[in-house]
Scaffold this motif. Structure first.
Motif, PDB file in Angstrom:
ATOM      1  N   ASP A  71      19.357 -15.773 -39.219  1.00 34.79           N
ATOM      2  CA  ASP A  71      20.689 -16.312 -40.023  1.00 34.79           C
ATOM      3  C   ASP A  71      21.052 -15.272 -40.990  1.00 34.79           C
ATOM      4  N   THR A  72      20.685 -13.904 -40.898  1.00 29.12           N
ATOM      5  CA  THR A  72      21.135 -12.971 -41.765  1.00 29.12           C
ATOM      6  C   THR A  72      21.529 -11.709 -41.119  1.00 29.12           C
ATOM      7  N   ASP A  73      22.635 -11.080 -41.776  1.00 22.66           N
ATOM      8  CA  ASP A  73      23.137 -10.001 -41.109  1.00 22.66           C
ATOM      9  C   ASP A  73      22.291  -8.747 -40.604  1.00 22.66           C
TER      10      ASP A  73
ATOM     11  N   GLY B 199      22.895  -6.126 -39.433  1.00 23.10           N
ATOM     12  CA  GLY B 199      23.427  -4.716 -40.034  1.00 23.10           C
ATOM     13  C   GLY B 199      22.913  -4.446 -41.177  1.00 23.10           C
TER      14      GLY B 199
END
Length: 335
Positions: free
Chosen positions: A74-76, A78
């Motif tokens: 649940d973390t980008d 990118g």
């Protein structure tokens, strides 16, 4: 394998091996490039932090820069590979101050990276990804390690609200003072005075944007629209109030070692001063500092005088307290 500098209790530390922590949901793992030392780190080592503002054993390090090595669920994704700095106060995210954008004033109590939770005197640092600020891909991570004190200064400068053509003074030419001069000079003041008893600091202060360098007592009373105090020495807050004009603005960032040091209320009231204080920095202050860094307005690289590997913490502490030193960095990325 990862290493961390563990301060087991005041005056006793060791470098310990550990597996890099695994980022959980919403978290990012940062490979630390550089971490700065300041007076609060010396207080932590000496056991001189106020009650409730340190939790031993602790991995110190609240001024840092690095590169995102991994992110949790649940973390980008990118973010991986990005050059980053990060805020120090996670906050509870539910109280009034946190919802107002001031987790540094969280009603749940003091909680800060490097003092109550593991800091950046380590190869890796784990923190909520929401606390990260992404820098340009070619950012100078050595210089970016100073963005934590720069964010504190940004808070002071935002309170000062200096307008073009006004006059300003900065008391103290340590790291905070030099960064304050750089940010204040961008507002095109008519006069920007640096005040410090250490004459050897004059050249660097002028290079940071001061138009004049003076010793204590050499600036006229009531001469300035804005005074920013960064020294935290006995009497400097009182001096700041004396230097500002009636109706002017004073911002105090330093905490004097003598708790008896005070500013008479009568001076504040009879001169109708606007007095602000700063404790840490919130997200908006960080955003301000990062923008100034990315644009070249903020130039912290020149303030770094010493860089040492993580294992040389004892020498770094001594250097950071020496009068000839500017900012001292630990470099976990040096083996």
């Amino acid at each position: 394998m990862s290493r961390a500098l563990l301060l087991e209790e005041p005056g006793r530390f060791r470098v310990v091996p550990a597996d890099p922590p695994e980022p959980g949901p919403g978290e990012a793992l940062v490979r630390v490039a550089a971490a700065g030392l300041c007076g609060s780190d010396r207080e932590l080592y000496d056991g001189a932090r106020p009650a409730g503002f340190a939790d031993y054993p602790i991995v110190p390090g609240h001024e840092w820069s690095g590169t995102v090595a991994a992110v949790g669920p649940d973390t980008d994704p990118g973010l991986v590979g990005a050059c980053v700095v990060g805020e120090g106060f996670p906050g509870c995210q539910g109280c009034g101050p946190c919802r107002d954008g001031a987790p540094n004033l969280c009603a749940a109590g003091y909680d800060e990276t490097g003092f109550t939770r593991p800091g950046a005197f380590a190869d890796h640092l784990l923190l909520p990804a929401r606390m990260l600020h992404v820098l340009g891909p070619d950012a100078d991570l050595r210089a970016a390690a100073l963005l934590e004190p720069a964010a504190v200064v940004a808070a002071a400068v935002r309170h000062a609200a200096l307008r073009p053509g006004e006059t300003a003074a900065v008391i103290g030419t340590g790291t905070l003072g030099m960064l304050a001069l750089q940010l204040l000079s961008a507002a095109s003041p008519a006069r920007l005075v640096a005040i410090d008893p250490r004459r050897e600091r004059g050249e660097a202060a002028l290079a940071s944007g001061a138009t004049v360098f003076l010793g204590p007592g050499e600036a006229g009373e009531g001469s300035f629209d804005v005074v920013v105090e960064t020294a935290g020495a006995v009497g400097t807050a009182h001096a700041a109030v004396g230097l500002v004009r009636r109706g002017g603005r004073v911002v105090v960032t330093g905490i004097p070692a003598d708790p008896a040091d005070h500013v008479p209320t009568s001076l504040l009231v009879t001169r109708a001063l606007r007095l602000h204080t700063v404790f840490g920095a919130g997200p908006a202050d960080w955003a301000y500092a990062v923008r100034a860094f990315d644009s070249g307005v903020l130039r912290p690289a020149s303030l770094v005088t010493h860089e040492l590997p993580l294992a040389d913490f004892a020498n770094a502490l001594k250097l950071s307290a020496s009068p000839e030193a500017g900012k001292v960095l630990l470099r976990p990325d040096w083996t």
